[in-house]
Write a protein that holds these residues in place. Sequence first.
Motif, short mmCIF file in Angstrom:
data_model
loop_
_atom_site.label_atom_id
_atom_site.label_comp_id
_atom_site.label_asym_id
_atom_site.label_seq_id
_atom_site.Cartn_x
_atom_site.Cartn_y
_atom_site.Cartn_z
N ARG A 1 -10.78 -2.13 -3.32
CA ARG A 1 -10.01 -0.99 -3.84
C ARG A 1 -9.52 -1.25 -5.26
O ARG A 1 -9.52 -0.35 -6.11
N ARG A 2 -9.11 -2.48 -5.53
CA ARG A 2 -8.48 -2.81 -6.81
C ARG A 2 -9.40 -3.56 -7.77
O ARG A 2 -8.94 -4.11 -8.78
N GLU B 1 6.17 -3.90 -3.30
CA GLU B 1 5.11 -4.48 -2.48
C GLU B 1 5.39 -5.96 -2.29
O GLU B 1 5.77 -6.65 -3.23
N LYS C 1 -4.87 -11.62 -2.31
CA LYS C 1 -5.38 -10.63 -1.37
C LYS C 1 -6.76 -11.05 -0.88
O LYS C 1 -7.63 -11.42 -1.68
N GLY D 1 0.79 -1.21 0.00
CA GLY D 1 0.00 0.00 0.00
C GLY D 1 0.83 1.27 0.00
O GLY D 1 1.77 1.43 -0.78
N ASP E 1 -8.51 -4.58 -0.07
CA ASP E 1 -7.83 -4.30 -1.33
C ASP E 1 -8.57 -4.96 -2.50
O ASP E 1 -8.44 -4.51 -3.65
N ARG F 1 -4.49 -5.80 6.02
CA ARG F 1 -4.21 -6.52 4.80
C ARG F 1 -3.90 -7.97 5.16
O ARG F 1 -3.08 -8.24 6.06
#
Length: 240
Positions: free
Chosen positions: A219-220, A109, A212, A99, A216, A203
């Motif tokens: 978010r993604r 990452e 994941k 992140g 996220d 996370r």
Amino acid sequence: MEKRQELYRGKAKTVYATDDPNTLVMHYRDDVSAFDGTKVAQLAQKGETNNRFNAYVMGRLAAAGIRSHFIRVLNERESLVKAMKMLPVECVVRNVVAGSMAKRYGIAEGTTLPEPIFEFFLKSDALHDPLVNDDHIRILGWATAHEIGEMKALTHKVNDVLKPLFAHAGITLVDYKLEFGHPTDDLRGVLVLGDEFTPDGCRLWDAQSGEKMDKDRFRRDLGDVIPKYREVATRIGVPL
């Protein structure tokens, strides 16, 4: 216990007063948001999943001697909690780079850190939760030096409890945020953990595949957000 008027409506939870001024009802909604509320949606079963998830984690922390505002589950979407005077900072522990840390320092990452890194952030959507240090917090009056030390110690203690809990289930606890405050019936006492611990605020990656399994996914735009929340819950032993 009598549930009364709405006191506060956040991004994903609504808080209600009760007939006891020192206890509140926390209602978990199906709302989900990201990027300071600029991306929002409703996801079926989110509220009930996070309510149960949080209750289980708070129980595990209580067994390890970590106090929180959580009292008990009331129903599918609601829990009874202590009324709190919260400190205006978030405490973040990072076990793996991800992140904002990856972007801030240009580190790949997924880089495993040799030891956990602790960070403070000011709670402010308008300012996008800026990174702050001990001096900012102490000199600007957001918390005392003693409270700063307590927040750091408690956040690392949570890591000592939850990192192996998730690891035993084949899940990496990459990072997470916590918030602390004082119960309104003990404002001069020790700090206790407030807010929640759910996949919304941490996370979680599958230890083998790296998949994941947290917010996220929202978010993604990875999809299957709540199925993955519920998979994590099942793997660590949450009774859904």
